[in-house]
Design a protein around this motif. Structure first.
Motif, PDB file in Angstrom:
ATOM      1  N   ASP A  65       0.832  -1.217   0.000  1.00  0.00           N
ATOM      2  CA  ASP A  65       0.000   0.000   0.000  1.00  0.00           C
ATOM      3  C   ASP A  65       0.856   1.252   0.000  1.00  0.00           C
ATOM      4  N   GLY A  66       2.173   1.082  -0.177  1.00  0.00           N
ATOM      5  CA  GLY A  66       3.068   2.230  -0.210  1.00  0.00           C
ATOM      6  C   GLY A  66       3.553   2.683   1.144  1.00  0.00           C
ATOM      7  N   GLY A  67       3.079   2.037   2.209  1.00  0.00           N
ATOM      8  CA  GLY A  67       3.483   2.423   3.548  1.00  0.00           C
ATOM      9  C   GLY A  67       2.538   3.443   4.153  1.00  0.00           C
ATOM     10  N   SER A  68       2.607   3.614   5.461  1.00  0.00           N
ATOM     11  CA  SER A  68       1.698   4.512   6.169  1.00  0.00           C
ATOM     12  C   SER A  68       2.463   5.226   7.270  1.00  0.00           C
ATOM     13  N   SER A  69       1.993   6.431   7.576  1.00  0.00           N
ATOM     14  CA  SER A  69       2.566   7.175   8.696  1.00  0.00           C
ATOM     15  C   SER A  69       2.094   6.561  10.007  1.00  0.00           C
ATOM     16  N   ILE A  70       2.673   7.002  11.115  1.00  0.00           N
ATOM     17  CA  ILE A  70       2.285   6.475  12.412  1.00  0.00           C
ATOM     18  C   ILE A  70       0.841   6.830  12.744  1.00  0.00           C
ATOM     19  N   TRP A  71       0.349   7.970  12.233  1.00  0.00           N
ATOM     20  CA  TRP A  71      -1.038   8.374  12.520  1.00  0.00           C
ATOM     21  C   TRP A  71      -2.025   7.566  11.680  1.00  0.00           C
ATOM     22  N   GLY A  72      -1.560   7.115  10.503  1.00  0.00           N
ATOM     23  CA  GLY A  72      -2.415   6.244   9.708  1.00  0.00           C
ATOM     24  C   GLY A  72      -2.562   4.884  10.354  1.00  0.00           C
ATOM     25  N   LEU A  73      -1.484   4.391  11.014  1.00  0.00           N
ATOM     26  CA  LEU A  73      -1.566   3.102  11.703  1.00  0.00           C
ATOM     27  C   LEU A  73      -2.493   3.194  12.916  1.00  0.00           C
TER      28      LEU A  73
END
Length: 448
Positions: A65-73
């Motif tokens: 998914d291209g990776g996620s920021s800590i707030w997205g997790l």
């Protein structure tokens, strides 16, 4: 504020620029804290430019998914990205500059969004990345690791054929408070199935090169030969392990037993001057062993004889000619010089010279500085003296016998079978015995 990245290519220590990029630094620190980057592959390696990582699966996988920021997790996909803080004073001037990979915000062209992916520069003065990547740190240790990544063998897309992955992340200093809902795992999580599916060649897997059986066999024989030569050097049979056989000596075999040294020397002398020519014989019987050594004055004459005399008939025997592989002459010259040096110095091993004199492989110096006689299995001096070559020589240091009795005379008989001298000597001894007895009797009477 620093973070240690343990990778399969080595360790990297990154100092974070929290005063210039606080949002990017907080995102990077918290992703490291929840072990989000563990087992993330290094991809898009551009030699002397940069390499990129941060996607736990990799952009080549359909599950990525291209990776996620800590707030997205923590809060859901709506906060998968965040506005990157690009400071105008930070430039990609030095090797090892760490920055977040960004994309333009569709709603605001002047704003760029970042997630979890970041890149590390592998060269200096990369102005192309200024304004496109958000700088948040610099590498302070692990430049040898950067060189390992830079020299990795990659495909046309920049993906290393042998995986380079982030194995573990260690936070050395974290000034930020944890966001609500963040839970630090008690241990490093195992790779997911999606991550394992992206493995090409594992980072801990040895790449087996194609094995050439002929080359491997040749290397094995060379190692074995070196080991054997070293053993012979240790026991004193070779002056040194790297000794090479002389290039002006031929080995001739399959000779007729009747072929003599002079005959062989006469045949081979047409190619040049021969220093020595000897048919090797049995040391007990003197019979030919049907092989010989021929030493020429120079190598060129020896090579001509090798090419011309291969397979010719001598005394109805088709001979075989090859270059000699024996180093007995060189060894004996070295050994004799060593023994003479020990003798001059008053040292040496007990019985060493005597043993060396009786060696089966012996070279005799003809006075010209060269060994003119192989004498390998046949000692002419012993045969000439009529003595068994295997007979133990008399010790010159043994004390002589103390017996003073004269050697017994050989008895000679006349035509009637009598030994007159023996009978006469026997008669004289008897007469002397009776005379001594008579004198003793006279002394006794005189005392009375």
């Amino acid at each position: 504020m620093s973070v240690l990245l343990e990778t399969s290519a080595g360790d990297i220590v990154i100092d974070l620029l929290v005063d210039y990029a606080p949002k990017s630094c907080q995102n990077f620190l918290k992703l490291c804290k929840v072990k989000y980057y563990n087992y993330s592959p290094v991809y898009s390696v551009q030699k002397n430019f940069s390499f990129q990582t941060g996607d736990p699966i990799g952009p080549d996988s359909k599950d990525s998914d291209g990776g996620s920021s800590i707030w997205g997790l923590l809060n859901g996909p709506s906060q998968k990205t965040f506005p990157a803080d690009i400071h105008p004073k930070l430039k990609h001037l030095e090797r090892g500059t760490v920055s977040m990979a960004t994309v333009p915000n569709p709603k605001d062209p002047d704003e760029r969004l970042a997630g979890s992916q970041f890149l590390v520069t592998l060269g200096d003065n990369l102005e192309y990345l200024d304004g496109k990547s958000a700088i948040f740190g610099k590498v302070v240790e692990g430049f040898d690791t950067l060189e390992n990544v830079n020299s990795a063998f990659c495909d046309d897309k920049g993906r290393p054929l042998k995986d380079i992955r982030i194995r573990h992340t260690v936070i050395l200093d974290d000034p930020y408070d944890d966001p609500p809902g963040l839970e630090e795992p008690p241990h490093s999580p195992v790779p997911t199935k999606a991550q394992l599916a992206t493995v090409r060649i594992a980072d801990d897997e040895e790449v087996a090169e194609p094995v050439d059986e002929e080359a491997a066999e040749r290397q094995r024989r060379e190692r074995e030969a070196r080991a054997q030569a070293l053993t012979l050097e240790m026991v004193g049979d070779l002056p040194f392990a790297e000794v090479k056989p002389p290039e002006n000596v031929l080995f001739v075999c399959k000779l007729n037993p009747v072929t003599q040294d002079e005959d062989l020397e006469l045949i081979f002398s047409r190619f040049g001057t021969i220093l020595s020519c000897e048919v090797i014989r049995d040391k007990k019987t003197g019979d030919s062993l049907q092989y010989a050594f021929i030493e020429f004055e120079n190598q060129k004459e020896c090579e001509q004889a090798y090419f011309k005399m291969q397979g010719i008939l001598i005394d109805d025997h088709r001979i075989h000619v090859d270059f000699s592989q024996s180093v007995s002459k060189l060894s004996d010259v070295w050994r004799n010089a060593t023994n003479s040096k020990r003798a001059r110095q008053g040292g040496g091993f007990g019985g060493f010279s005597g043993l060396e004199k009786r060696r089966q492989y012996r070279a005799m110096d003809g006075g010209s500085g060269r060994s003119r006689d192989y004498g390998m299995v046949f000692d002419r001096d012993d045969i000439r003296r009529g003595r068994d070559p295997d007979e133990k020589p008399r010790d010159p240091h043994r004390a002589p016998s103390r017996s003073r009795s004269p050697p017994r005379r050989r008895r000679e008989y006349d035509d009637r079978g009598y030994d007159r001298d023996y009978d006469r000597s026997r008669r004289d001894r008897s007469r002397d015995r009776y005379r001594r007895r008579d004198r003793s009797s006279e002394r006794k009477r005189s005392y009375r």
